[in-house]
Write a protein that holds these residues in place. Structure first.
Motif, short mmCIF file in Angstrom:
data_model
loop_
_atom_site.label_atom_id
_atom_site.label_comp_id
_atom_site.label_asym_id
_atom_site.label_seq_id
_atom_site.Cartn_x
_atom_site.Cartn_y
_atom_site.Cartn_z
N TYR A 138 45.46 65.24 31.05
CA TYR A 138 46.83 65.50 31.48
C TYR A 138 47.37 64.26 32.19
CZ TYR A 138 45.36 70.45 30.99
OH TYR A 138 44.88 71.65 30.54
N ILE A 151 52.49 69.92 34.90
CA ILE A 151 51.20 69.34 35.28
C ILE A 151 51.20 69.20 36.80
CG2 ILE A 151 49.66 67.35 35.07
CD1 ILE A 151 51.05 66.75 32.35
N VAL A 188 50.13 66.24 27.43
CA VAL A 188 48.99 67.16 27.55
C VAL A 188 48.17 67.08 26.28
CG1 VAL A 188 48.37 69.62 27.55
CG2 VAL A 188 50.06 68.76 29.18
#
Length: 544
Positions: free
Chosen positions: A249, A112, A230
């Protein structure tokens, strides 16, 4: 080309756009030959200012470009720990198990990230290698050679009056010439659009398809934060009105990216993508996560979704299109940054080989071949039917038939062949008389916000005395055609409140524009053209 006298500078390669594709190309060119003269021109006030992406990054491109990126401090700090897929209804949700999904949907090994921050770091690596990077330099036009080839760009033109004439502080900018010009402008770039039209690069290809992606950064209650988590959702609130879905996220520092994508092939001109996003945050699952938190940033960007069958020819004399200028997003994975990086490297390698052989200003066919037959083409070919199945048959068909097709494609074949997309997103818009208006709840100012309040969180700024960078081919069309026929959808599809109808006049508040390009794509009359404002103007995204 204009009659204005300009100084010219010569380079081996001129790169427009400091996104992942352009910066990867610049770095690779210098890796191959440190003496190569490379310049990158970026319209944002700094590198990363105009970068907006989800983003879960597949590091395969970065691994190839800078294998020791960890040691060099790349901002990939949050590995994905778990993947969640949900189908939403208005009051609840159903978890979709991970096991039936093809392996390509797994986010294990991905990170991420803020792509703005990744690009800022990549720019530092490029400058250490000797690449010249000029932010705040919008490229306003192409320069053509005697034989119709692209030989450069005009950059850094400032100080025009609102009517387009030179103002008292006018600066004409410079011409930057290159043996090759790389256009890595992102989605629907104005120079890329010109090149595709001039050289008929989309001939024989499916029309490009797009989505509008809107994103907020939230700081949430630490007790609810799950770093590395996620989540993707589909279904409510869009239902049968439009394709699309959300992403949530969890990055570091108790922050969460909350995003919402609406496919722009929706038929009902009353649909209001931004308000669908705001309504989504009131779903019990999302509202509970955000309760007690605060939104700290907002932005929006169009996404190329046509995939494998919509990629135009990528080269013309003297010029190559990179990354999202071509459209390299893997739609079911919601990922394109890795392919953008790979495309930049492939273009750099083709240009290096050509220059070494004494060539210039011709077509870099090696680049085109590498994209179509190499890792990028293989990545996109496997998923090529998911988007057209979704467009034509809806979400459930896409989940079942599209999922089945992805599985068979991992084995090297497809029962469906290659399905076409059909209409452009603009042509998909139907008359307002065929559809009911949609009643959207008023934003509450806590979870949901009006557009203009949110735009203030994009730090957008435009010099107001310059010409509007949103140009109407025919100024009468919005009121005479789009309003009676389509209820003038520009009032709704723009995620920044740029367009209004006030007292039967069409008002363009270009100062609000976050450069998403949705108007250029979705206007049913194709009457709006997005061009670059003067350099440095637009959003100033912190860590999108």
């Amino acid at each position: 080309m204009s009659e204005i006298e300009r100084e010219a500078m010569e380079y081996d390669v001129v790169i427009v756009g400091a996104g992942p594709a352009g910066l990867s190309a610049a770095i690779r060119l210098k890796q191959l030959d440190p003496s190569r003269e490379v310049v990158v021109l970026e319209k944002g006030s700094e590198v990363g200012a105009h970068i907006l992406s989800g983003a879960v990054l597949d590091p395969c491109g970065l691994n190839k470009l800078i294998p020791d990126w960890k040691e060099k401090g790349a901002p990939l700090n949050v590995p994905v720990k778990d993947d969640n897929f949900y189908m939403l209804g208005e009051a609840g949700q159903i978890r979709i198990p991970n096991f039936p999904m093809p392996p390509l949907m797994n986010n294990h090994g991905n990170y991420i990230v803020s792509m703005g921050n990744v690009c800022r770091w990549m720019a530092e690596q490029a400058e250490e290698l000797g690449v010249e990077i000029f932010p705040g330099m919008a490229c306003s036009e192409l320069v053509y050679g005697e034989n119709g080839e692209v030989k450069g760009v005009v950059a850094g033109e400032f100080g025009k009056n609102a009517d387009g004439t030179p103002g008292p502080a006018y600066e004409p900018g410079m011409e930057l010439h290159g043996k090759y010009v790389f256009l890595s402008e992102g989605v629907r770039g104005s120079l890329s659009k010109e090149v595709i039209a001039k050289y008929d690069l989309s001939k024989g290809k499916e029309p490009q398809k797009f989505g509008i992606g809107m994103k907020e950064i939230w700081e949430i209650d630490p007790d609810k934060h799950r770093e590395g988590s996620v989540t993707h959702t589909m279904g409510w609130p869009l239902g049968s009105n439009a394709g699309g879905g959300s992403f949530i996220y969890h990055l570091d520092n108790n922050q969460v990216y909350v995003g919402f994508v609406v496919h722009l092939n929706y038929r009902n001109p009353h649909l209001f993508p931004y308000m669908e996003f705001q309504r989504f945050k009131h779903h019990p699952m999302v509202a509970e996560l955000l309760k007690g938190g605060k939104r700290v940033a907002y932005g929006a960007r169009a996404i190329t979704e046509g995939g494998y069958q919509s990629m135009p020819k990528m080269v013309a004399p003297g010029v190559a299109l990179l990354g999202c200028s071509v459209g390299m997003v893997n739609v079911p994975r919601i990922k394109g940054n890795h392919n953008a990086m790979l495309s930049g490297m492939a273009a750099a390698e083709a240009a290096h080989k050509a220059i070494e052989a004494g060539r210039a200003s011709d077509e870099l066919n090696d680049y085109e071949n590498e994209v179509r037959t190499g890792p990028i083409g293989k990545d996109l070919k496997k998923v090529r039917n998911v988007k057209p199945i979704w467009s034509k048959h809806g979400l459930l068909a896409s989940l079942t038939l599209g999922g089945f097709d992805m599985w068979t494609n991992t084995l090297g074949f497809s029962l469906f062949g290659t399905i076409g997309h059909g209409k452009t997103d603009a042509a998909a818009t139907e008359p307002a008389s065929k559809h009911k208006p949609i009643d959207y709840p008023k934003p509450d100012g806590t979870l949901s916000f009006d557009r203009l309040t949110n735009v203030s969180f994009s730090m957008t700024n435009h010099e107001e005395s310059q010409p509007a960078h949103l140009q109407l081919t025919d100024p009468s069309v919005p009121i005479d055609v789009n309003l009676p026929k389509f209820a003038e959808p520009a009032q709704r599809y723009c995620p920044a409140g740029v367009y209004e109808v006030v007292d039967d006049k069409f008002v363009i508040n270009f100062q609000n524009c976050v450069h998403c390009k949705t108007c250029d794509i979705k206007d049913p009359s194709q009457n709006i053209t997005w061009v670059t404002p003067q350099g440095g103007d637009g959003p100033n995204y912190p860590n999108m």
